[in-house]
Design a protein around this motif. Structure first.
Motif, PDB file in Angstrom:
ATOM      1  N   GLY A   9      19.498  95.022   5.704  1.00 56.20           N
ATOM      2  CA  GLY A   9      20.018  93.806   5.094  1.00 56.20           C
ATOM      3  C   GLY A   9      19.872  93.782   3.592  1.00 56.20           C
ATOM      4  O   GLY A   9      20.630  93.080   2.897  1.00 56.20           O
ATOM      5  N   SER A  68      23.218  86.086   6.895  1.00 61.14           N
ATOM      6  CA  SER A  68      21.864  86.234   6.380  1.00 61.14           C
ATOM      7  C   SER A  68      20.941  85.181   6.986  1.00 61.14           C
ATOM      8  O   SER A  68      19.789  85.469   7.342  1.00 61.14           O
ATOM      9  CB  SER A  68      21.880  86.107   4.852  1.00 61.14           C
ATOM     10  OG  SER A  68      20.576  86.025   4.331  1.00 61.14           O
ATOM     11  N   TYR A  81      22.472  92.448  -0.175  1.00 65.55           N
ATOM     12  CA  TYR A  81      21.948  91.689  -1.308  1.00 65.55           C
ATOM     13  C   TYR A  81      22.077  92.499  -2.598  1.00 65.55           C
ATOM     14  O   TYR A  81      22.471  91.964  -3.644  1.00 65.55           O
ATOM     15  CB  TYR A  81      20.491  91.327  -1.073  1.00 65.55           C
ATOM     16  CG  TYR A  81      20.248  90.398   0.089  1.00 65.55           C
ATOM     17  CD1 TYR A  81      20.910  89.187   0.187  1.00 65.55           C
ATOM     18  CD2 TYR A  81      19.348  90.727   1.099  1.00 65.55           C
ATOM     19  CE1 TYR A  81      20.679  88.329   1.248  1.00 65.55           C
ATOM     20  CE2 TYR A  81      19.111  89.885   2.165  1.00 65.55           C
ATOM     21  CZ  TYR A  81      19.788  88.680   2.235  1.00 65.55           C
ATOM     22  OH  TYR A  81      19.574  87.841   3.285  1.00 65.55           O
TER      23      TYR A  81
END
Length: 570
Positions: A478, A348, A482
């Motif tokens: 992405g 990340s 999460y």
């Protein structure tokens, strides 16, 4: 102030006969950092700071941006130091003999954990020396002092990484970090040597001025000479002419920038960071992942901005743009298959470094403003994430999670699946984690959204349409990992149980039920308190900054804009 205080603490360590006062040393270092913050903040009122103040014969240059980031990293370091300045857990309220076996094991684990996490008396001293290198690196104006300050910061980080000698994983990670850090330093030293060979000077401002003027003179002389000859003569003259000094300038900066990209773990030089972040103790990873990047990015800001006047057909910042593209792709795609939480965080970080490099490469008023804002907000979000990670680790000690992992005293939370059902242990801490992760993903109206929006807006104004498209796609992809972590925290069942060797009669019970029964029977006389007030307060403040930034954004955005204007007018 920091350097004098470091020497003072070293003297105390040398003459003291008590080696168990680590909390006192940490608190003294916290007071030193507070006083240093006060001094650095007061210096911002100096009027001539906008154009810069040269000190020590011009080896260092103090400007508004650099001084503001000095205050910023000192504040971050003060927050990090609070992790080891107070005991975070207390199990003394467990009474004997009813749960004697449980209490004995918990107290033993607690005692070992405190020794591993806080009992190293050299920890605050190493942090102070790292800060000396970081502060000087941001302010240096000479290639020699730049390399020395960078190595002072780097060697402090190497020592900090290997400080937990009882951990095999930490020693291996420290060795990897040292070897690859030394390789990146070789690139930086080679680039600096090429600068000196081509110019005969090491003063960075002088190199900027020399190559800016050389560019204009070279273009004018080439145009005048080439107009006198036929085409065939022109080609022969170009072949036999000496190497363009601007091209050698680009080559030197490319080699120098490769070394810096190693340091900030940007793709394709990122391969060391997931292993190092995952193997180091979480407390050390907190400092290494945040502080090592800020000073380097601020130095690169001046390097990109003041060398932009000497542009050629292939300018050296194009390699930063390529690295930004690869960081966005690799950090997002590879992060999707991670099962360990610190490796996931490492990828990340690589993805977010891509956004920072994109803003840095564009080099406009709006992009530099986005660069400064993104660097600050992501550092705060990183800090909050690690605070929450450590706090969750304290809860896993308390609940005695059934995962048997290596080095679980130094890093109790290692697997993503360990946060499964954490909402049922501490719903407020789970909520803070969700807010931080959504900020990483760029979900409005959280702080991370404004950072990404400013970078993408600056890229669109400059015509980087392809990079904007890639950044948006990778941000959306992405977001999935999460959200996967948030799903485990809030929507999965809590399966933590007491280990069998503690008490055979309650080995299958849920610990929440055990806790409630003990409270009812007054075996536990007060509510369970696993986090210190300082840690809870820091997590609360950082989470509120991330969540409530939209209510009062003007002071922060105005300050960043003023700093950017002062940089362009200097």
């Amino acid at each position: 102030m920091i350097l004098i205080s470091s020497c003072f603490i070293l003297l105390i360590n040398a003459v003291t006969s008590r080696q168990d006062k680590y909390l006192s040393y940490n608190r003294i270092t916290s007071l030193i950092l507070l006083y240093s913050i006060f001094l650095a903040f007061n210096s911002l009122d100096i009027i001539c700071l906008g154009t810069g103040i040269g000190i020590y014969g011009g080896l260092f240059l103090i400007t508004s941006i650099r001084q503001n980031f000095v205050v910023f990293i000192l504040i971050l370091s003060f927050f990090i130091l609070q992790l080891i300045s107070f005991h975070n857990r207390d199990f003394k309220y467990l009474k004997k003999p009813l749960i004697k076996q449980i209490s004995d094991n918990i107290e033993k684990t607690e005692r070992n954990a405190i020794i591993d996490l806080s009992g190293i008396i050299d920890f605050p001293t190493i942090i102070l020396f790292i800060l000396v290198g970081a502060v000087c690196l941001m302010s240096c104006c000479d290639l020699i002092t730049m390399f020395l300050c960078l190595e002072l910061q780097s060697y402090g980080l190497y020592i900090l990484s290997s400080i937990y000698r009882n951990s095999e994983l930490a020693i291996g990670a420290a060795l990897t970090y040292f070897l690859l850090g030394g390789l990146s330093s070789c690139f930086i030293l080679l680039g600096s040597a090429l600068f000196y060979v081509n110019t005969g000077i090491t003063f960075i401002e002088g190199i900027y001025a020399l190559y800016s003027s050389t560019d204009v003179m070279l273009i004018q002389s080439q145009d005048w000479i080439l107009n006198l000859f036929e085409n065939q003569v022109k080609e022969e003259w170009i072949k036999t002419n000496e190497v363009n000094p601007i091209e050698s300038f680009d080559i030197s900066l490319i080699i120098l920038s490769i070394g810096y990209l190693f340091k900030v773990s940007s793709a394709p030089f990122h391969f060391w960071s997931p292993d190092v972040y995952d193997s180091l103790p979480t407390l050390v990873t907190t400092f290494v992942a945040i502080m090592a990047k800020i000073s380097i990015f601020i130095f690169m800001l001046d390097l990109v901005h003041f060398s932009s006047e000497a542009k050629t057909e292939f300018f050296w910042t194009d390699i930063l743009l390529i690295s930004s593209f690869l960081s966005l792709i690799i950090g997002t795609v590879v992060g999707l298959v991670q099962t360990r939480i610190k490796r996931l965080f490492a990828y990340s970080t690589i993805s977010h470094v891509g956004f920072i490099l994109l803003a840095l490469t564009i080099n406009t008023l709006e992009s530099i403003q986005a660069f400064i804002f993104y660097l600050m907000q992501y550092s705060l979000s990183n800090l909050n994430f690690f605070f929450i990670l450590l706090s969750m680790g304290y809860y896993l000690w308390y609940y005695h999670s059934y995962y048997l992992l290596k080095d679980q005293l130094n890093s109790p939370l290692q697997l993503i699946i360990q946060v499964k059902g954490f909402f049922y242990k501490n719903y407020m801490l789970s909520l803070c984690l969700a807010i931080t992760l959504l900020s990483f993903a760029g979900i409005p109206p959280l702080l991370g959204f404004f950072g990404k929006q400013m970078v993408l807006s600056a890229a669109l104004d400059k015509g980087f349409y392809f990079m904007v498209l890639i950044a948006i796609i990778t941000s959306v992809i992405g977001t999935s990992y999460y959200l996967a972590v948030i799903k485990l925290v809030f929507f999965s069942e809590n399966n933590d149980i007491i280990k069998e060797h503690y008490n055979e009669t309650i080995n299958t019970w849920n610990w929440n039920y055990i806790k409630s029964e003990l409270i009812k029977t007054k075996i536990i006389k007060k509510k369970i308190r696993l986090l210190s007030t300082s840690l809870s307060l820091m997590i609360s403040c950082l989470t509120l900054i991330i969540l409530l930034f939209i209510i009062k954004p003007d002071p922060w955005l105005s300050s960043v804009k003023i700093l950017t204007i002062m940089l362009f007018n200097s």
